[in-house]
Write an enzyme that holds these catalytic residues in place. Structure first.
Site, PDB file in Angstrom:
ATOM      1  CG  ASP A   8      55.376  56.784  19.139  1.00 12.58           C
ATOM      2  OD1 ASP A   8      56.615  56.592  19.069  1.00 12.58           O
ATOM      3  OD2 ASP A   8      54.542  55.883  18.940  1.00 12.58           O
ATOM      4  CG  HIS A   9      55.692  56.337  23.917  1.00 14.78           C
ATOM      5  ND1 HIS A   9      54.564  56.547  23.137  1.00 14.78           N
ATOM      6  CD2 HIS A   9      55.672  55.022  24.269  1.00 14.78           C
ATOM      7  CE1 HIS A   9      53.893  55.407  23.042  1.00 14.78           C
ATOM      8  NE2 HIS A   9      54.543  54.469  23.707  1.00 14.78           N
ATOM      9  CB  CYS A  65      55.447  55.929  15.584  1.00 19.10           C
ATOM     10  SG  CYS A  65      54.784  55.032  14.167  1.00 19.10           S
ATOM     11  N   GLY A  66      56.872  53.550  16.317  1.00 18.68           N
ATOM     12  CA  GLY A  66      57.440  52.210  16.414  1.00 18.68           C
ATOM     13  C   GLY A  66      57.701  51.596  15.058  1.00 18.68           C
ATOM     14  CB  THR A  67      55.537  50.238  12.542  1.00 17.83           C
ATOM     15  OG1 THR A  67      54.394  51.101  12.668  1.00 17.83           O
ATOM     16  CG2 THR A  67      55.397  49.045  13.486  1.00 17.83           C
ATOM     17  N   GLY A  70      51.676  54.116  11.919  1.00 20.77           N
ATOM     18  CA  GLY A  70      50.615  54.933  12.518  1.00 20.77           C
ATOM     19  C   GLY A  70      50.841  56.419  12.312  1.00 20.77           C
ATOM     20  CG  HIS A  98      58.970  58.080  -9.771  1.00 25.90           C
ATOM     21  ND1 HIS A  98      58.930  56.765 -10.169  1.00 25.90           N
ATOM     22  CD2 HIS A  98      60.026  58.644 -10.429  1.00 25.90           C
ATOM     23  CE1 HIS A  98      59.909  56.531 -11.042  1.00 25.90           C
ATOM     24  NE2 HIS A  98      60.593  57.648 -11.209  1.00 25.90           N
ATOM     25  CG  ASN A  99      55.539  58.641  -5.335  1.00 26.33           C
ATOM     26  OD1 ASN A  99      56.405  57.862  -4.930  1.00 26.33           O
ATOM     27  ND2 ASN A  99      54.692  58.298  -6.299  1.00 26.33           N
ATOM     28  CG  HIS A 133      57.122  60.963 -12.271  1.00 26.41           C
ATOM     29  ND1 HIS A 133      56.692  59.652 -12.236  1.00 26.41           N
ATOM     30  CD2 HIS A 133      58.321  60.949 -12.915  1.00 26.41           C
ATOM     31  CE1 HIS A 133      57.573  58.878 -12.827  1.00 26.41           C
ATOM     32  NE2 HIS A 133      58.584  59.637 -13.259  1.00 26.41           N
ATOM     33  NE  ARG A 136      51.862  58.246 -14.190  1.00 26.59           N
ATOM     34  CZ  ARG A 136      52.878  57.681 -14.819  1.00 26.59           C
ATOM     35  NH1 ARG A 136      54.073  57.629 -14.249  1.00 26.59           N
ATOM     36  NH2 ARG A 136      52.716  57.148 -16.016  1.00 26.59           N
TER      37      ARG A 136
HETATM   38  C1  RB5 Z   1      53.218  52.354  20.123  1.00 28.36           C
HETATM   39  O1  RB5 Z   1      53.234  51.220  20.932  1.00 28.36           O
HETATM   40  C2  RB5 Z   1      53.137  51.955  18.661  1.00 28.36           C
HETATM   41  O2  RB5 Z   1      51.854  51.480  18.384  1.00 28.36           O
HETATM   42  C3  RB5 Z   1      53.493  53.106  17.774  1.00 28.36           C
HETATM   43  O3  RB5 Z   1      54.784  53.548  18.054  1.00 28.36           O
HETATM   44  C4  RB5 Z   1      53.485  52.856  16.281  1.00 28.36           C
HETATM   45  O4  RB5 Z   1      54.262  51.768  15.945  1.00 28.36           O
HETATM   46  C5  RB5 Z   1      52.157  52.813  15.640  1.00 28.36           C
HETATM   47  O5  RB5 Z   1      52.013  52.648  14.423  1.00 28.36           O
END
Ligand code: RB5
Length: 145
Positions: A8-9, A65-67, A70, A98-99, A133, A136
């Site tokens: 994403d951005h 993405c950010g984390t 998502g 394993h996965n 594995h 599973r």
């Molecule tokens: C965008 O602001 C953020 O929500 C996205 O990059 C991500 O971290 C979502 O899980």
């Protein structure tokens, strides 16, 4: 290996660094976007990248993405996708061994580019161990129905 990459951005800059790194390692990369920092929705790019893996256009997929959360959730909604989100190489490697993960996710707001490269390298170089594995992983497919 042919690898699809999506983001994403928030993750545009890190995606570009990882794409360059993958190319240096000798992989062929399909860039599924996004291609600008204009705000966008991570499910679009998680799903798009996952479909490229699920339909065989790419062998593996990497989404950022950010984390990483998502976009990994989006990828995991696509049948046949096993996407791990992680921020260190240990889990990345074991997710292969394993996965039999076929997609990797991480967060541009969580890991720096050097750590991201270590995660990517470990994930790409670790083979699935099969054996117990495999049974599973088969059970995961059965949940999918
Ligand atoms: C965008 O602001 C953020 O929500 C996205 O990059 C991500 O971290 C979502 O899980």
């Amino acid at each position: 290996m042919k690898i699809a990459i999506g983001n994403d951005h928030v993750a545009l800059e890190l995606k570009r660094e990882i794409l360059q790194y993958l190319t240096e390692l000798g992989h062929e990369v399909i860039d599924m976007g996004t291609y600008s920092t204009e705000r966008c929705d991570y499910p679009v790019f998680g799903e798009r990248t996952a479909h490229a893996v699920a339909n065989g256009e790419a062998e593996r997929g990497i989404v950022i993405c950010g984390t990483g959360v998502g976009i990994s959730l989006a990828a995991n909604r696509v049948r046949g996708i096993r996407c791990v989100v992680c921020s260190e190489p240990y889990s990345a490697g074991l997710s292969r061994a394993h996965n039999n993960t076929n997609m990797l996710a991480f967060g541009a707001r969580v890991v720096g580019s050097e750590l991201a490269k270590m995660i990517v390298k470990t994930w790409l170089e670790t083979e699935f161990e099969g054996g117990r594995h495999a049974r599973r992983v088969q059970m995961l497919d059965e949940i999918e129905g």
